[in-house]
Design a protein around this motif. Structure first.
Motif, PDB file in Angstrom:
ATOM      1  N   PHE A 173       0.822  -1.216   0.000  1.00 19.60           N
ATOM      2  CA  PHE A 173       0.000   0.000   0.000  1.00 19.60           C
ATOM      3  C   PHE A 173       0.853   1.262   0.000  1.00 19.60           C
ATOM      4  O   PHE A 173       0.625   2.179  -0.780  1.00 19.60           O
ATOM      5  CB  PHE A 173      -0.928   0.001   1.214  1.00 19.60           C
ATOM      6  CG  PHE A 173      -1.922   1.133   1.219  1.00 19.60           C
ATOM      7  CD1 PHE A 173      -3.080   1.040   0.471  1.00 19.60           C
ATOM      8  CD2 PHE A 173      -1.683   2.276   1.961  1.00 19.60           C
ATOM      9  CE1 PHE A 173      -3.998   2.081   0.461  1.00 19.60           C
ATOM     10  CE2 PHE A 173      -2.597   3.324   1.959  1.00 19.60           C
ATOM     11  CZ  PHE A 173      -3.756   3.218   1.210  1.00 19.60           C
ATOM     12  N   LEU A 174       1.854   1.312   0.864  1.00 12.85           N
ATOM     13  CA  LEU A 174       2.651   2.534   1.019  1.00 12.85           C
ATOM     14  C   LEU A 174       4.114   2.258   1.315  1.00 12.85           C
ATOM     15  O   LEU A 174       5.013   2.717   0.611  1.00 12.85           O
ATOM     16  CB  LEU A 174       2.046   3.392   2.142  1.00 12.85           C
ATOM     17  CG  LEU A 174       2.762   4.694   2.487  1.00 12.85           C
ATOM     18  CD1 LEU A 174       2.782   5.627   1.281  1.00 12.85           C
ATOM     19  CD2 LEU A 174       2.072   5.394   3.671  1.00 12.85           C
ATOM     20  N   ASP A 175       4.360   1.493   2.371  1.00  9.52           N
ATOM     21  CA  ASP A 175       5.738   1.259   2.799  1.00  9.52           C
ATOM     22  C   ASP A 175       6.386   0.136   1.997  1.00  9.52           C
ATOM     23  O   ASP A 175       5.728  -0.819   1.589  1.00  9.52           O
ATOM     24  CB  ASP A 175       5.769   0.904   4.290  1.00  9.52           C
ATOM     25  CG  ASP A 175       5.389   2.084   5.163  1.00  9.52           C
ATOM     26  OD1 ASP A 175       6.053   3.129   5.066  1.00  9.52           O
ATOM     27  OD2 ASP A 175       4.415   1.967   5.926  1.00  9.52           O
ATOM     28  N   TYR A 176       7.687   0.285   1.774  1.00 10.41           N
ATOM     29  CA  TYR A 176       8.516  -0.736   1.132  1.00 10.41           C
ATOM     30  C   TYR A 176       8.175  -0.959  -0.336  1.00 10.41           C
ATOM     31  O   TYR A 176       8.689  -1.875  -0.957  1.00 10.41           O
ATOM     32  CB  TYR A 176       8.494  -2.047   1.929  1.00 10.41           C
ATOM     33  CG  TYR A 176       9.312  -1.917   3.192  1.00 10.41           C
ATOM     34  CD1 TYR A 176      10.646  -2.294   3.223  1.00 10.41           C
ATOM     35  CD2 TYR A 176       8.768  -1.329   4.336  1.00 10.41           C
ATOM     36  CE1 TYR A 176      11.413  -2.118   4.348  1.00 10.41           C
ATOM     37  CE2 TYR A 176       9.526  -1.137   5.472  1.00 10.41           C
ATOM     38  CZ  TYR A 176      10.846  -1.536   5.478  1.00 10.41           C
ATOM     39  OH  TYR A 176      11.626  -1.342   6.608  1.00 10.41           O
ATOM     40  N   VAL A 177       7.341  -0.104  -0.919  1.00 10.83           N
ATOM     41  CA  VAL A 177       7.138  -0.137  -2.373  1.00 10.83           C
ATOM     42  C   VAL A 177       8.466   0.146  -3.071  1.00 10.83           C
ATOM     43  O   VAL A 177       8.831  -0.516  -4.044  1.00 10.83           O
ATOM     44  CB  VAL A 177       6.077   0.903  -2.796  1.00 10.83           C
ATOM     45  CG1 VAL A 177       5.976   0.984  -4.315  1.00 10.83           C
ATOM     46  CG2 VAL A 177       4.726   0.566  -2.190  1.00 10.83           C
ATOM     47  N   ASP A 178       9.193   1.134  -2.566  1.00 11.49           N
ATOM     48  CA  ASP A 178      10.469   1.518  -3.148  1.00 11.49           C
ATOM     49  C   ASP A 178      11.534   0.446  -2.941  1.00 11.49           C
ATOM     50  O   ASP A 178      12.259   0.076  -3.878  1.00 11.49           O
ATOM     51  CB  ASP A 178      10.949   2.856  -2.565  1.00 11.49           C
ATOM     52  CG  ASP A 178      10.584   3.041  -1.102  1.00 11.49           C
ATOM     53  OD1 ASP A 178      10.384   2.029  -0.388  1.00 11.49           O
ATOM     54  OD2 ASP A 178      10.501   4.196  -0.654  1.00 11.49           O
ATOM     55  N   HIS A 179      11.617  -0.110  -1.725  1.00  9.38           N
ATOM     56  CA  HIS A 179      12.634  -1.133  -1.451  1.00  9.38           C
ATOM     57  C   HIS A 179      12.336  -2.423  -2.230  1.00  9.38           C
ATOM     58  O   HIS A 179      13.266  -3.101  -2.685  1.00  9.38           O
ATOM     59  CB  HIS A 179      12.707  -1.407   0.050  1.00  9.38           C
ATOM     60  CG  HIS A 179      13.001  -0.185   0.862  1.00  9.38           C
ATOM     61  ND1 HIS A 179      14.086   0.630   0.627  1.00  9.38           N
ATOM     62  CD2 HIS A 179      12.328   0.381   1.911  1.00  9.38           C
ATOM     63  CE1 HIS A 179      14.088   1.634   1.489  1.00  9.38           C
ATOM     64  NE2 HIS A 179      13.033   1.510   2.268  1.00  9.38           N
ATOM     65  N   LYS A 180      11.066  -2.751  -2.375  1.00  5.71           N
ATOM     66  CA  LYS A 180      10.694  -3.926  -3.175  1.00  5.71           C
ATOM     67  C   LYS A 180      11.085  -3.709  -4.639  1.00  5.71           C
ATOM     68  O   LYS A 180      11.633  -4.607  -5.296  1.00  5.71           O
ATOM     69  CB  LYS A 180       9.182  -4.157  -3.065  1.00  5.71           C
ATOM     70  CG  LYS A 180       8.607  -5.248  -4.005  1.00  5.71           C
ATOM     71  CD  LYS A 180       9.114  -6.632  -3.651  1.00  5.71           C
ATOM     72  CE  LYS A 180       8.263  -7.727  -4.257  1.00  5.71           C
ATOM     73  NZ  LYS A 180       8.197  -7.694  -5.728  1.00  5.71           N
ATOM     74  N   PHE A 181      10.826  -2.525  -5.157  1.00  4.45           N
ATOM     75  CA  PHE A 181      11.194  -2.206  -6.534  1.00  4.45           C
ATOM     76  C   PHE A 181      12.698  -2.348  -6.745  1.00  4.45           C
ATOM     77  O   PHE A 181      13.147  -3.015  -7.692  1.00  4.45           O
ATOM     78  CB  PHE A 181      10.748  -0.784  -6.883  1.00  4.45           C
ATOM     79  CG  PHE A 181      11.303  -0.269  -8.179  1.00  4.45           C
ATOM     80  CD1 PHE A 181      10.818  -0.735  -9.391  1.00  4.45           C
ATOM     81  CD2 PHE A 181      12.314   0.683  -8.187  1.00  4.45           C
ATOM     82  CE1 PHE A 181      11.342  -0.267 -10.594  1.00  4.45           C
ATOM     83  CE2 PHE A 181      12.843   1.160  -9.374  1.00  4.45           C
ATOM     84  CZ  PHE A 181      12.351   0.686 -10.583  1.00  4.45           C
ATOM     85  N   LEU A 182      13.478  -1.751  -5.859  1.00  2.00           N
ATOM     86  CA  LEU A 182      14.927  -1.802  -6.034  1.00  2.00           C
ATOM     87  C   LEU A 182      15.478  -3.204  -5.806  1.00  2.00           C
ATOM     88  O   LEU A 182      16.444  -3.617  -6.475  1.00  2.00           O
ATOM     89  CB  LEU A 182      15.597  -0.792  -5.098  1.00  2.00           C
ATOM     90  CG  LEU A 182      15.409   0.667  -5.515  1.00  2.00           C
ATOM     91  CD1 LEU A 182      15.866   1.609  -4.413  1.00  2.00           C
ATOM     92  CD2 LEU A 182      16.150   0.964  -6.813  1.00  2.00           C
ATOM     93  N   ARG A 183      14.890  -3.960  -4.918  1.00  2.00           N
ATOM     94  CA  ARG A 183      15.296  -5.360  -4.750  1.00  2.00           C
ATOM     95  C   ARG A 183      15.041  -6.138  -6.032  1.00  2.00           C
ATOM     96  O   ARG A 183      15.898  -6.909  -6.490  1.00  2.00           O
ATOM     97  CB  ARG A 183      14.547  -5.987  -3.576  1.00  2.00           C
ATOM     98  CG  ARG A 183      14.971  -7.429  -3.279  1.00  2.00           C
ATOM     99  CD  ARG A 183      14.407  -7.908  -1.945  1.00  2.00           C
ATOM    100  NE  ARG A 183      12.969  -8.107  -1.969  1.00  2.00           N
ATOM    101  CZ  ARG A 183      12.258  -8.499  -0.909  1.00  2.00           C
ATOM    102  NH1 ARG A 183      12.847  -8.702   0.251  1.00  2.00           N
ATOM    103  NH2 ARG A 183      10.957  -8.656  -1.002  1.00  2.00           N
ATOM    104  N   ASP A 184      13.887  -5.913  -6.644  1.00  2.00           N
ATOM    105  CA  ASP A 184      13.562  -6.581  -7.906  1.00  2.00           C
ATOM    106  C   ASP A 184      14.524  -6.162  -9.007  1.00  2.00           C
ATOM    107  O   ASP A 184      14.951  -6.989  -9.824  1.00  2.00           O
ATOM    108  CB  ASP A 184      12.129  -6.253  -8.334  1.00  2.00           C
ATOM    109  CG  ASP A 184      11.082  -6.897  -7.438  1.00  2.00           C
ATOM    110  OD1 ASP A 184      11.432  -7.822  -6.676  1.00  2.00           O
ATOM    111  OD2 ASP A 184       9.907  -6.469  -7.505  1.00  2.00           O
ATOM    112  N   MET A 185      14.861  -4.888  -9.050  1.00  2.00           N
ATOM    113  CA  MET A 185      15.738  -4.386 -10.102  1.00  2.00           C
ATOM    114  C   MET A 185      17.157  -4.945  -9.961  1.00  2.00           C
ATOM    115  O   MET A 185      17.825  -5.254 -10.952  1.00  2.00           O
ATOM    116  CB  MET A 185      15.775  -2.857 -10.086  1.00  2.00           C
ATOM    117  CG  MET A 185      14.462  -2.206 -10.499  1.00  2.00           C
ATOM    118  SD  MET A 185      13.896  -2.680 -12.169  1.00  2.00           S
ATOM    119  CE  MET A 185      12.550  -3.812 -11.770  1.00  2.00           C
ATOM    120  N   LYS A 186      17.614  -5.092  -8.738  1.00  2.42           N
ATOM    121  CA  LYS A 186      18.945  -5.683  -8.528  1.00  2.42           C
ATOM    122  C   LYS A 186      18.942  -7.150  -8.945  1.00  2.42           C
ATOM    123  O   LYS A 186      19.930  -7.639  -9.514  1.00  2.42           O
ATOM    124  CB  LYS A 186      19.391  -5.504  -7.075  1.00  2.42           C
ATOM    125  CG  LYS A 186      19.808  -4.073  -6.770  1.00  2.42           C
ATOM    126  CD  LYS A 186      20.460  -3.926  -5.408  1.00  2.42           C
ATOM    127  CE  LYS A 186      19.457  -3.956  -4.291  1.00  2.42           C
ATOM    128  NZ  LYS A 186      20.075  -3.681  -2.970  1.00  2.42           N
TER     129      LYS A 186
END
Length: 261
Positions: A173-186
């Motif tokens: 919903f809000l939190d860890y959207v960014d960290h999930k995205f960057l984890r996926d990108m790595k």
């Protein structure tokens, strides 16, 4: 990021008039930037009229649908376009040099994702350091490397080609959207670079004047972070410990705030 130099700037609004948005006001004066306002507000602030009168794109989410759905809605709006998309919170102060430095970096140092240095009242807010599912803010930029880098979405610039086969996970919903995205990108071996610009952003995490709002905010964090930690037993255990610690911290800070009043 060898793409056409079309730049799309996405602002996600929440319960405010866009004229009160630091980000929206900053972007109005920058030529060559296509502005999309994705409105997660739960009531009408007359944003549609203001945004469209300024020649910008308005996306009504019809209530607070969360940040990941707002990002995907903006991507759907410009589907098929080439260039760079930049995501911003509504309270980020953007210097005019941001876009000039971004385009220069994209030309001289091609990458898939560019991250600015974002600072707030007490130090560096982003990029951050991630170890498994533990995220912490660095004391110095020397702590950041290609393996441990993570960060917030606000100010991040991304080649639109990434989204030809990727969408933000709407279970967040809000939190860890960014960290999930960057984890996926790595995991996809995408190239991430920090470009030489500093952004200033306010941080509202220290307001404990409303217990109900604080508890609702904690519930969102708890659900999103638990999902982020769900891939294996070790991370689930770390996640539960961190959630418990944060709950204790919230209780302590709220009691301290009430005592000081």
């Amino acid at each position: 990021m060898k793409e056409q130099n079309n730049i799309y700037a996405v602002i996600v609004l929440y319960n405010k008039n866009c004229k009160d948005s630091i980000t929206y006001n900053c972007l109005q004066g920058y030529e060559g930037v296509n502005i999309l306002v994705c409105d997660n507000s739960t009531k009408d602030f007359q944003n549609k009229k203001i945004v469209e009168e300024n020649g910008n794109i308005y996306i009504d989410m019809k209530g607070n649908k969360g940040i990941s759905k707002a990002y995907n809605a903006s991507l759907d709006k410009i589907k098929g376009q080439k260039g760079i998309i930049c995501f911003f919170d509504d309270d980020t102060d953007i210097p005019e040099s941001y876009f000039k430095i971004l385009l220069k970096s994209a030309e001289n140092n091609p990458a898939d994702i560019y991250m600015p240095i974002v600072k707030y009242e007490i130090g560096i807010l982003s990029p951050c350091v991630i170890n498994n599912v533990n995220v912490r803010r660095p004391k110095t930029m020397e702590e950041i490397n290609g393996k441990n880098i993570t960060g917030i979405n606000s100010g991040m610039a991304i080649g639109l080609s990434i989204f030809e086969d990727y969408r933000y996970d709407e279970n967040y919903f809000l939190d860890y959207v960014d960290h999930k995205f960057l984890r996926d990108m790595k995991e996809k071996k995408k190239k991430i670079k920090i470009f030489d610009i500093e952004l200033k952003q306010s941080f509202s995490g220290n307001d404990f004047s409303d217990l109900k709002s604080s508890l609702n905010r904690f519930k969102i964090y708890e659900e999103d972070y638990r999902r982020f930690c769900s891939d294996n037993f070790k991370n689930r255990l770390i996640g539960e410990i961190n959630i418990f610690k944060r709950k204790l911290k919230l209780i302590y800070k709220f009691r301290s705030f009430k005592f000081l009043k």
